[in-house]
Design an enzyme around this catalytic site. Structure first.
Site, short mmCIF file in Angstrom:
data_model
loop_
_atom_site.label_atom_id
_atom_site.label_comp_id
_atom_site.label_asym_id
_atom_site.label_seq_id
_atom_site.Cartn_x
_atom_site.Cartn_y
_atom_site.Cartn_z
N ASP A 24 0.79 -1.25 0.00
CA ASP A 24 0.00 0.00 0.00
C ASP A 24 0.82 1.29 0.00
OD1 ASP A 24 -1.91 -1.93 0.15
OD2 ASP A 24 -2.71 -1.35 2.10
N GLU A 72 -4.54 -0.88 -1.49
CA GLU A 72 -5.86 -1.00 -0.88
C GLU A 72 -6.78 -0.04 -1.60
OE1 GLU A 72 -6.11 -0.35 3.39
OE2 GLU A 72 -8.30 -0.32 3.32
N LYS A 129 -6.45 -4.80 -3.46
CA LYS A 129 -7.12 -5.57 -2.39
C LYS A 129 -8.16 -4.69 -1.70
CE LYS A 129 -3.45 -4.70 1.03
NZ LYS A 129 -4.14 -3.70 1.85
N LYS A 132 -7.61 -5.26 4.49
CA LYS A 132 -6.28 -5.07 5.08
C LYS A 132 -5.38 -6.27 4.78
CE LYS A 132 -8.26 -1.49 6.94
NZ LYS A 132 -8.35 -0.31 6.09
N VAL A 157 3.10 0.23 4.32
CA VAL A 157 2.33 0.95 5.34
C VAL A 157 0.93 0.36 5.45
CG1 VAL A 157 3.64 3.07 4.99
CG2 VAL A 157 1.56 2.73 3.65
N THR A 158 0.35 0.46 6.63
CA THR A 158 0.98 0.86 7.86
C THR A 158 1.32 -0.38 8.68
OG1 THR A 158 -1.13 1.09 9.05
CG2 THR A 158 -0.28 3.04 7.93
N CYS A 162 -2.39 -2.79 7.64
CA CYS A 162 -2.30 -3.75 6.52
C CYS A 162 -1.04 -4.61 6.57
CB CYS A 162 -2.38 -3.02 5.19
SG CYS A 162 -4.03 -2.37 4.89
N GLN A 202 7.67 -14.73 21.59
CA GLN A 202 7.35 -16.16 21.73
C GLN A 202 8.06 -17.00 20.65
OE1 GLN A 202 3.04 -16.81 22.76
NE2 GLN A 202 2.91 -14.68 22.08
C1 C5J Z 1 -3.20 0.35 5.51
C2 C5J Z 1 -4.96 1.54 6.59
N1 C5J Z 1 -2.66 0.21 4.31
N2 C5J Z 1 -4.16 2.01 7.55
N3 C5J Z 1 -4.47 0.82 5.55
O1 C5J Z 1 -2.59 0.07 6.52
O2 C5J Z 1 -6.15 1.78 6.63
#
Ligand code: C5J
Length: 222
Positions: A24, A72, A129, A132, A157-158, A162, A202
């Protein structure tokens, strides 16, 4: 076999089974007037990962390894936008509304396009897509399994939305994932830090993290 001295332990990868995933890196998430800005986020926090991802892309291209770019976004008729997603929060403008970079988060609009520094080149897979998770309602899984790709270097990001959703979902489907620490950012630096720690806790319950310099050095020594 090449390896990176990653956290929580070395990440080994077969060179023919590895890809870079750039999540993204779109104007809607990185530039003023986009979706993230309309939600009131501090988009300046995203900027540091852009040149880092550009360097990683150059290293993967030089090594002849695949790069997958996600974006996205939604269909122009918005048939793939869940009402809950459109109505969530109290944004100045919603998905599908006109913004300074065209309709917000709609495929084909200027805002949904990639930032120039991280744009795909010919032959690289671009996945649009609606969610996320990069595996949700996309051909990502088929692309990877058809090409016997099992190891993913993840950027974008972020970190806490996502990126981590994709890493967790890919991990559940059997992929080994390493998140490049300086190749990802969040609007909330504290969420980034906690996400990086949670993924490797873990004994690497979700995967690994490493630094971009380690990846570039490793690929240039191949
Ligand atoms: C992504 C969002 N790409 N923060 N989307 O993380 O809505």
């Amino acid at each position: 076999m090449p390896y990176i001295d990653a956290k929580p332990f070395p990440f080994e990868f077969g060179i023919d089974h590895t890809a870079l995933v750039c999540i993204d890196m779109q104007r809607d998430f990185c530039e003023p007037g986009g979706f993230a800005d309309s939600l009131g986020n501090n988009i300046e926090n995203i900027a540091p990962c852009i040149p880092v991802i550009a360097k990683l892309q150059a290293a993967f291209r030089k090594a002849g390894l695949p790069i997958i770019h996600t974006k996205e976004c939604h269909k122009p008729d918005m048939s793939d936008v869940p009402l809950a997603k459109r109505n969530r929060g109290n944004p100045k403008t919603r998905i599908g509304d006109q913004g300074p970079m065209g309709r917000i988060l709609i495929d084909g609009e200027p805002g949904s396009d990639f930032v120039a520094e991280n744009a795909p080149i010919e032959g690289e897979l671009v996945i649009a897509k609606p969610g996320k998770d990069t595996l949700y309602r996309t051909n990502f899984y088929e692309y990877l399994t058809t090409r016997l790709i099992t190891h993913l270097f993840i950027t974008g990001v972020t970190t806490d939305v996502c990126v981590q959703t994709t890493m967790r979902c890919a991990n559940d489907r059997g992929f080994d994932c390493v998140l490049v620490e300086d190749g990802t950012e969040s609007y909330f630096p504290e969420f980034k830090e906690v996400t990086l720690r949670a993924l490797v806790a873990q004994g690497g319950i979700v995967g690994w993290t490493c630094k971009s310099e380690q990846v570039v050095d490793c690929l240039s020594a191949l």
